[in-house]
Every structure is written in C-alpha cells, then in structure tokens.
Write a protein that holds these residues in place. Structure first.
Motif, PDB file in Angstrom:
ATOM      1  N   GLU A  13       0.843  -1.197   0.000  1.00 30.25           N
ATOM      2  CA  GLU A  13       0.000   0.000   0.000  1.00 30.25           C
ATOM      3  C   GLU A  13       0.881   1.251   0.000  1.00 30.25           C
ATOM      4  OE1 GLU A  13      -0.238  -2.381   2.279  1.00 30.25           O
ATOM      5  OE2 GLU A  13      -2.245  -3.246   2.118  1.00 30.25           O
ATOM      6  N   GLY A  14       0.481   2.241  -0.770  1.00 30.82           N
ATOM      7  CA  GLY A  14       1.156   3.534  -0.731  1.00 30.82           C
ATOM      8  C   GLY A  14       2.449   3.612  -1.529  1.00 30.82           C
ATOM      9  N   VAL A  15       2.755   2.596  -2.343  1.00 25.36           N
ATOM     10  CA  VAL A  15       4.004   2.668  -3.113  1.00 25.36           C
ATOM     11  C   VAL A  15       3.853   3.552  -4.358  1.00 25.36           C
ATOM     12  CG1 VAL A  15       4.933   0.450  -2.337  1.00 25.36           C
ATOM     13  CG2 VAL A  15       3.521   0.527  -4.389  1.00 25.36           C
ATOM     14  N   GLY A  16       2.601   3.815  -4.759  1.00 30.74           N
ATOM     15  CA  GLY A  16       2.369   4.675  -5.927  1.00 30.74           C
ATOM     16  C   GLY A  16       1.735   3.951  -7.107  1.00 30.74           C
ATOM     17  N   LYS A  17       1.093   2.816  -6.870  1.00 31.15           N
ATOM     18  CA  LYS A  17       0.486   2.043  -7.970  1.00 31.15           C
ATOM     19  C   LYS A  17      -0.580   2.842  -8.715  1.00 31.15           C
ATOM     20  CE  LYS A  17      -0.909  -1.173  -5.201  1.00 31.15           C
ATOM     21  NZ  LYS A  17      -0.385  -0.514  -3.984  1.00 31.15           N
ATOM     22  N   SER A  18      -1.508   3.458  -7.954  1.00 28.58           N
ATOM     23  CA  SER A  18      -2.595   4.182  -8.626  1.00 28.58           C
ATOM     24  C   SER A  18      -2.034   5.352  -9.420  1.00 28.58           C
ATOM     25  CB  SER A  18      -3.616   4.712  -7.620  1.00 28.58           C
ATOM     26  OG  SER A  18      -3.877   3.759  -6.647  1.00 28.58           O
ATOM     27  N   ARG A  39      -9.012  -1.820 -11.356  1.00 29.54           N
ATOM     28  CA  ARG A  39      -8.315  -2.118 -10.103  1.00 29.54           C
ATOM     29  C   ARG A  39      -8.891  -3.365  -9.456  1.00 29.54           C
ATOM     30  NH1 ARG A  39     -10.951   1.590  -5.333  1.00 29.54           N
ATOM     31  NH2 ARG A  39     -13.076   0.838  -5.541  1.00 29.54           N
ATOM     32  N   GLU A  40      -8.108  -3.939  -8.545  1.00 24.64           N
ATOM     33  CA  GLU A  40      -8.590  -5.080  -7.767  1.00 24.64           C
ATOM     34  C   GLU A  40      -8.360  -4.821  -6.276  1.00 24.64           C
ATOM     35  OE1 GLU A  40      -7.436  -8.956  -8.936  1.00 24.64           O
ATOM     36  OE2 GLU A  40      -8.781  -8.813 -10.645  1.00 24.64           O
ATOM     37  N   PRO A  41      -9.185  -5.354  -5.369  1.00 24.46           N
ATOM     38  CA  PRO A  41     -10.430  -5.995  -5.757  1.00 24.46           C
ATOM     39  C   PRO A  41     -11.379  -4.952  -6.314  1.00 24.46           C
ATOM     40  CG  PRO A  41     -10.311  -5.800  -3.359  1.00 24.46           C
ATOM     41  CD  PRO A  41      -8.994  -5.342  -3.899  1.00 24.46           C
ATOM     42  N   ARG A  97      -3.175  -3.917  -9.144  1.00 27.82           N
ATOM     43  CA  ARG A  97      -3.171  -5.214  -8.443  1.00 27.82           C
ATOM     44  C   ARG A  97      -3.834  -6.297  -9.274  1.00 27.82           C
ATOM     45  NH1 ARG A  97      -1.456  -4.868  -3.335  1.00 27.82           N
ATOM     46  NH2 ARG A  97      -1.695  -2.956  -2.134  1.00 27.82           N
ATOM     47  N   PHE A  98      -3.303  -7.530  -9.133  1.00 28.52           N
ATOM     48  CA  PHE A  98      -3.938  -8.712  -9.739  1.00 28.52           C
ATOM     49  C   PHE A  98      -3.552  -9.925  -8.899  1.00 28.52           C
ATOM     50  CE2 PHE A  98      -4.659 -11.831 -13.274  1.00 28.52           C
ATOM     51  CZ  PHE A  98      -6.001 -11.559 -13.434  1.00 28.52           C
ATOM     52  N   VAL A  99      -3.408 -11.084  -9.524  1.00 28.15           N
ATOM     53  CA  VAL A  99      -3.290 -12.318  -8.727  1.00 28.15           C
ATOM     54  C   VAL A  99      -2.054 -12.340  -7.823  1.00 28.15           C
ATOM     55  CG1 VAL A  99      -2.070 -13.660 -10.506  1.00 28.15           C
ATOM     56  CG2 VAL A  99      -3.457 -14.844  -8.791  1.00 28.15           C
ATOM     57  N   ASP A 100      -0.985 -11.641  -8.187  1.00 27.74           N
ATOM     58  CA  ASP A 100       0.192 -11.671  -7.315  1.00 27.74           C
ATOM     59  C   ASP A 100      -0.097 -11.009  -5.967  1.00 27.74           C
ATOM     60  OD1 ASP A 100       2.138 -13.098  -8.996  1.00 27.74           O
ATOM     61  OD2 ASP A 100       1.763 -11.433 -10.361  1.00 27.74           O
ATOM     62  N   SER A 101      -1.102 -10.109  -5.920  1.00 26.48           N
ATOM     63  CA  SER A 101      -1.515  -9.577  -4.610  1.00 26.48           C
ATOM     64  C   SER A 101      -2.113 -10.691  -3.761  1.00 26.48           C
ATOM     65  CB  SER A 101      -2.541  -8.443  -4.768  1.00 26.48           C
ATOM     66  OG  SER A 101      -1.903  -7.217  -5.030  1.00 26.48           O
ATOM     67  N   SER A 102      -2.922 -11.566  -4.362  1.00 25.56           N
ATOM     68  CA  SER A 102      -3.473 -12.684  -3.578  1.00 25.56           C
ATOM     69  C   SER A 102      -2.356 -13.619  -3.123  1.00 25.56           C
ATOM     70  CB  SER A 102      -4.474 -13.485  -4.410  1.00 25.56           C
ATOM     71  OG  SER A 102      -5.711 -12.813  -4.470  1.00 25.56           O
ATOM     72  N   ARG A 103      -1.383 -13.858  -4.022  1.00 23.29           N
ATOM     73  CA  ARG A 103      -0.267 -14.732  -3.636  1.00 23.29           C
ATOM     74  C   ARG A 103       0.512 -14.118  -2.474  1.00 23.29           C
ATOM     75  NH1 ARG A 103       3.412 -15.679  -8.566  1.00 23.29           N
ATOM     76  NH2 ARG A 103       4.170 -17.477  -7.373  1.00 23.29           N
ATOM     77  N   GLY A 155      -6.488   3.242   7.899  1.00 24.18           N
ATOM     78  CA  GLY A 155      -6.306   2.149   6.941  1.00 24.18           C
ATOM     79  C   GLY A 155      -7.554   1.287   6.831  1.00 24.18           C
ATOM     80  N   ASP A 156      -7.698   0.532   5.714  1.00 25.32           N
ATOM     81  CA  ASP A 156      -8.789  -0.437   5.616  1.00 25.32           C
ATOM     82  C   ASP A 156      -8.405  -1.683   6.410  1.00 25.32           C
ATOM     83  OD1 ASP A 156      -7.212  -2.180   3.977  1.00 25.32           O
ATOM     84  OD2 ASP A 156      -7.734  -0.994   2.215  1.00 25.32           O
ATOM     85  N   ARG A 157      -9.244  -2.732   6.311  1.00 22.99           N
ATOM     86  CA  ARG A 157      -9.034  -3.915   7.146  1.00 22.99           C
ATOM     87  C   ARG A 157      -7.665  -4.543   6.925  1.00 22.99           C
ATOM     88  NH1 ARG A 157     -12.395  -7.008   9.869  1.00 22.99           N
ATOM     89  NH2 ARG A 157     -14.362  -6.428   8.896  1.00 22.99           N
ATOM     90  N   ILE A 158      -7.218  -4.571   5.687  1.00 26.45           N
ATOM     91  CA  ILE A 158      -5.948  -5.250   5.402  1.00 26.45           C
ATOM     92  C   ILE A 158      -4.760  -4.327   5.639  1.00 26.45           C
ATOM     93  CG2 ILE A 158      -4.605  -6.287   3.511  1.00 26.45           C
ATOM     94  CD1 ILE A 158      -7.268  -7.596   2.620  1.00 26.45           C
ATOM     95  N   GLU A 159      -4.940  -3.058   5.239  1.00 23.56           N
ATOM     96  CA  GLU A 159      -3.867  -2.073   5.448  1.00 23.56           C
ATOM     97  C   GLU A 159      -3.496  -1.975   6.928  1.00 23.56           C
ATOM     98  OE1 GLU A 159      -4.683   1.172   2.789  1.00 23.56           O
ATOM     99  OE2 GLU A 159      -3.813   2.552   4.243  1.00 23.56           O
ATOM    100  N   SER A 160      -4.510  -2.154   7.811  1.00 22.41           N
ATOM    101  CA  SER A 160      -4.225  -1.957   9.236  1.00 22.41           C
ATOM    102  C   SER A 160      -3.554  -3.155   9.910  1.00 22.41           C
ATOM    103  CB  SER A 160      -5.502  -1.626  10.012  1.00 22.41           C
ATOM    104  OG  SER A 160      -6.588  -1.468   9.199  1.00 22.41           O
TER     105      SER A 160
HETATM  106  C1  LIG Z   1      -6.185  -7.644  -5.110  1.00 23.31           C
HETATM  107  C2  LIG Z   1      -5.887  -7.953  -3.666  1.00 23.31           C
HETATM  108  C3  LIG Z   1      -5.768  -6.945  -2.732  1.00 23.31           C
HETATM  109  N1  LIG Z   1      -5.504  -7.239  -1.438  1.00 23.31           N
HETATM  110  C4  LIG Z   1      -5.424  -6.148  -0.439  1.00 23.31           C
HETATM  111  C5  LIG Z   1      -4.255  -5.228  -0.589  1.00 23.31           C
HETATM  112  C6  LIG Z   1      -4.753  -3.920  -0.025  1.00 23.31           C
HETATM  113  O1  LIG Z   1      -4.463  -3.883   1.364  1.00 23.31           O
HETATM  114  C7  LIG Z   1      -6.255  -3.994  -0.170  1.00 23.31           C
HETATM  115  C8  LIG Z   1      -6.868  -2.989  -1.110  1.00 23.31           C
HETATM  116  O2  LIG Z   1      -6.055  -2.697  -2.154  1.00 23.31           O
HETATM  117  P1  LIG Z   1      -5.854  -1.199  -2.670  1.00 23.31           P
HETATM  118  O3  LIG Z   1      -7.116  -0.434  -2.641  1.00 23.31           O
HETATM  119  O4  LIG Z   1      -5.152  -1.358  -3.966  1.00 23.31           O
HETATM  120  O5  LIG Z   1      -4.913  -0.562  -1.586  1.00 23.31           O
HETATM  121  P2  LIG Z   1      -3.747   0.499  -1.812  1.00 23.31           P
HETATM  122  O6  LIG Z   1      -4.184   1.478  -2.887  1.00 23.31           O
HETATM  123  O7  LIG Z   1      -3.621   1.120  -0.461  1.00 23.31           O
HETATM  124  O8  LIG Z   1      -2.545  -0.292  -2.228  1.00 23.31           O
HETATM  125  O9  LIG Z   1      -6.564  -5.329  -0.590  1.00 23.31           O
HETATM  126  C9  LIG Z   1      -5.340  -8.556  -1.015  1.00 23.31           C
HETATM  127  O10 LIG Z   1      -5.113  -8.823   0.177  1.00 23.31           O
HETATM  128  N2  LIG Z   1      -5.442  -9.568  -1.931  1.00 23.31           N
HETATM  129  C10 LIG Z   1      -5.713  -9.326  -3.245  1.00 23.31           C
HETATM  130  O11 LIG Z   1      -5.798 -10.272  -4.068  1.00 23.31           O
END
Ligand SMILES: Cc1cn([C@H]2C[C@H](O)[C@@H](COP(=O)(O)OP(=O)(O)O)O2)c(=O)[nH]c1=O
Ligand SMILES: Nc1ncnc2c1ncn2[C@@H]1O[C@H](COP(=O)(O)OP(=O)(O)O)[C@@H](O)[C@H]1O
Length: 209
Positions: A13-18, A39-41, A97-103, A155-160
């Motif tokens: 998160e926050g590296v500059g993807k968007s 974007r994903e999800p 983001r795509f499948v490597d985020s899930s991995r 942060g959202d659930r995962i970011e936190s």
């Molecule tokens: C696509 C994807 C995202 N994520 C997580 C990563 C991020 O914490 C969150 C939402 O992604 P995102 O909105 O892209 O967050 P940011 O812009 O801050 O990078 O979902 C997974 O855990 N698995 C996944 O397959």
C-alpha cells in the motif's frame, strides 16, 4: 487490430500504484492505444460489492480461507466481464493489483500456500496472467509517509494489519519477481512521480516495440 496487452501494477500500500497506473494509461493513450484502467479488488459491479465486504472494518472479519475465496471470486467476475473482453477487442488493460496480490497477501502474508492461491486462480480465472507485472518497491518508511499524507492514518481492514504482516507481503512480492523474471519488472518507486514513470515506460519498451 493491435494486440491487447495486460499490465498489472503490484506492491504494498502507498508505493504509488494508482499514481503510476494513471500516468501509464495517459502515456499509452497518447500513443493512440485503446486503454482500460481498472483495479482489484473491484473493476466490475459484482467485484466492487465483494471489495466492500472484504475491506470494510465493520463486523468480525473473514478467516484466511474465506478471504482468499472472496478475492478469487471478485477476480473471476473482473476477468470474465471486463479484462478478457477488453483484451479480445485489442485494448490495453492497466490493472492496479492482480493475482500476485493474492499470492503475497493471502499466501505469503496470510496462511494459504502459494499452490492453493494459484489453484483458486486456475478455477476462478482460468489462470490468466498479465503480460507484464510491474512491481513498485519503496522502503517501508517511504510508503508509510505517503500513506499518512493520503489517508491520514485511517487504513482499511488489510492495510491496518501489523508491520510484520506487511514485511512478509513485501518479501513474497520480491520472491515472485525473482522466480519469474520474464513476467516481472521490479521498479524502484522512490523519487518523483515523473522519475518513476520514466522507469515504468523503460520496462515496457519490449511490449511497445
Ligand atoms: C487484489 C488484492 C488486494 N488485497 C489487499 C491489498 C490492499 O491492502 C487492499 C486494497 O487494495 P488497494 O485499494 O489497492 O490498496 P492500496 O491502494 O492502499 O494499495 O486489498 C489482497 O489482500 N489480496 C488481493 O488479491
Ligand atoms: N513518486 C511519488 N512521490 C511522492 N508521493 C507520491 C509518489 N507517488 C505517489 N505519491 C503519493 O503517495 C500517495 C500514495 O500513492 P498511490 O498512488 O495512491 O499508491 P498506491 O496505489 O500504491 O496505494 C498518494 O497521496 C500519492 O499522491
């Protein structure tokens, strides 16, 4: 018709993807290409609904397996309804983001094995992979600073999740790139947005030729 290409941007998160996704799409459009940014999800109505369920900080949260299935289900809808049709008509797809985020998050950071996450992807999305996955890397203190400026510490659930989780995620991303150098470009995302964009364009030279 030109050949459609599928580019994914990955990293913590926050590296500059968007930011880089927007700049890349603009540069590709300037070359006359049909570009779809997504974007994903998310990316489709169904996948955006799943995104809200995944990232909301309300309620009791998901177990590791349910979470991985939901990310895979969101991706399946996104691939079927948006990504594949765009590629078939010859568009370039730039996906945040795509499948490597899930991995990295559900596998490396989370609790499922890499093989399990890839199985879900095979079932959900017929194993579709990007032509190029651009992994943006910055030191943790740099992304923390960028996130603080963007989100003010909410942060959202995962970011936190904690620093140890995010460092496992970053390590997982790096190891995927090392294992698959043909599919990945690892880019130093420190410096100004323009400097990083120039590195991104260099990494795409082969696909644009
Ligand atoms: C696509 C994807 C995202 N994520 C997580 C990563 C991020 O914490 C969150 C939402 O992604 P995102 O909105 O892209 O967050 P940011 O812009 O801050 O990078 O979902 C997974 O855990 N698995 C996944 O397959
Ligand atoms: N190269 C950069 N230098 C400084 N700040 C940046 C840079 N790239 C993006 N930012 C800023 O950092 C924050 C996070 O960037 P963003 O593109 O949203 O990252 P991500 O999509 O990876 O979470 C935003 O406020 C953005 O404007």
């Amino acid at each position: 018709m030109t050949q459609g290409r599928f580019i994914a941007l990955e990293g913590g998160e926050g590296v500059g993807k968007s930011t880089q996704g927007r700049m890349l799409a603009e540069a590709l459009r300037t070359r006359g290409l049909d570009v779809v940014t997504t974007r994903e999800p998310g990316g489709t109505l169904g996948a955006e609904a799943i995104r809200a369920m995944l990232l909301s900080t309300e309620g009791e949260g998901w177990g590791a397996r349910a979470e991985a299935l939901l990310f895979a289900a969101a991706r399946a809808d996104h691939v079927e309804k948006l990504i594949r049709p765009a590629l078939v008509r010859g568009a370039w797809v730039v996906c945040d983001r795509f499948v490597d985020s899930s991995r990295a998050y559900q596998g490396g950071g989370g609790g499922l094995s890499d093989a399990e996450v890839l199985d879900l992807h095979r079932i959900g999305s017929e194993g579709l992979l990007p032509d190029l996955t651009i992994l943006l890397t910055v030191r943790p203190e740099v992304s923390a600073q960028r996130l603080a400026l963007r989100d003010g510490g909410t942060g959202d659930r995962i970011e936190s999740r904690g620093a140890a989780y995010h460092s496992r995620v970053a390590e997982a991303f790096r190891s995927f790139a090392t294992q698959n150098p043909d599919r990945f470009a690892v880019i130093d995302a420190e410096g100004s947005p323009d400097e990083v964009h120039a590195r991104v364009m260099t990494s795409l030279a082969g696909l644009l030729a």
